[in-house]
Design an enzyme around this catalytic site. Sequence first.
Site, PDB file in Angstrom:
ATOM      1  N   ASP A   1       0.897  -1.128   0.042  1.00 35.45           N
ATOM      2  CA  ASP A   1      -0.071  -0.088  -0.015  1.00 35.45           C
ATOM      3  C   ASP A   1       0.876   1.285   0.089  1.00 35.45           C
ATOM      4  O   ASP A   1       1.870   1.471   0.912  1.00 35.45           O
ATOM      5  CB  ASP A   1      -0.952  -0.069   1.313  1.00 35.45           C
ATOM      6  CG  ASP A   1      -1.871   1.115   0.969  1.00 35.45           C
ATOM      7  OD1 ASP A   1      -2.040   2.081   0.236  1.00 35.45           O
ATOM      8  OD2 ASP A   1      -3.206   0.854   1.901  1.00 35.45           O
TER       9      ASP A   1
ATOM     10  N   ARG B   1      -0.185   4.443  -0.484  1.00 34.31           N
ATOM     11  CA  ARG B   1      -1.080   5.603  -0.417  1.00 34.31           C
ATOM     12  C   ARG B   1      -0.637   6.571   0.556  1.00 34.31           C
ATOM     13  O   ARG B   1       0.084   6.207   1.402  1.00 34.31           O
ATOM     14  CB  ARG B   1      -2.585   5.143  -0.376  1.00 34.31           C
ATOM     15  CG  ARG B   1      -3.202   4.588  -1.601  1.00 34.31           C
ATOM     16  CD  ARG B   1      -4.452   4.054  -1.347  1.00 34.31           C
ATOM     17  NE  ARG B   1      -4.701   3.035  -0.329  1.00 34.31           N
ATOM     18  CZ  ARG B   1      -5.725   2.449   0.156  1.00 34.31           C
ATOM     19  NH1 ARG B   1      -6.908   2.730  -0.296  1.00 34.31           N
ATOM     20  NH2 ARG B   1      -5.553   1.288   0.891  1.00 34.31           N
TER      21      ARG B   1
END
Length: 200
Positions: A127, A129
């Site tokens: 991930d 983000r």
Amino acid sequence: MPIEFIATSKLPTAFGEFNISVFQDPVTGEEHVALSKGLENPPTGPVLVRVHSECLTGDAFASLKCDCGPQLQATQKLINEAGQGVILYLRQEGRGIGLTNKIRAYALQDQGHDTVDANLLLNLPADARRYDMCSIMLDHLKVKEVKLITNNPLKIQALKDQGINVVDRVPLTVGRNPFNEHYLKTKRERMDHLYQKDDF
């Protein structure tokens, strides 16, 4: 992350009328969107908020590999029914790895790898983000307290780290289908998403 408010308009949708506001990173040109309702005046209490990362395949093409499209639509319905809320639509395709790498990861998933391992096999984070733009967007909308629509505890902590007062979590369990059951199970078992066992 410096982002600036640059444009706004009304947006009628299949789920009700919203306001759409665009924020831009002046350095990269990257644009993020706030889709809001009932925030013409500063809210006096907690506001329903969903932080939704761009998913072209799920949001636009109704892919069954994920639950992103149903989550987005369910949130629009929920906010419209409540009369107030905001979706922060962040341009972070493929959990931040970009569209091309996301499709490469899909190809690895077709070979039997889960969504986490597929990213790692590409030498990419599970991930990637970021959420540092959220506080600026919410501040522009005068939102001080948040009821966060999410199953992801990392989003809760990320917003708190930005100084956002998250007072409650609203679960969102929609979009399960035979094609994404393994994906949802992986999010629960390997990414700590707050699904219940009977959700699968």
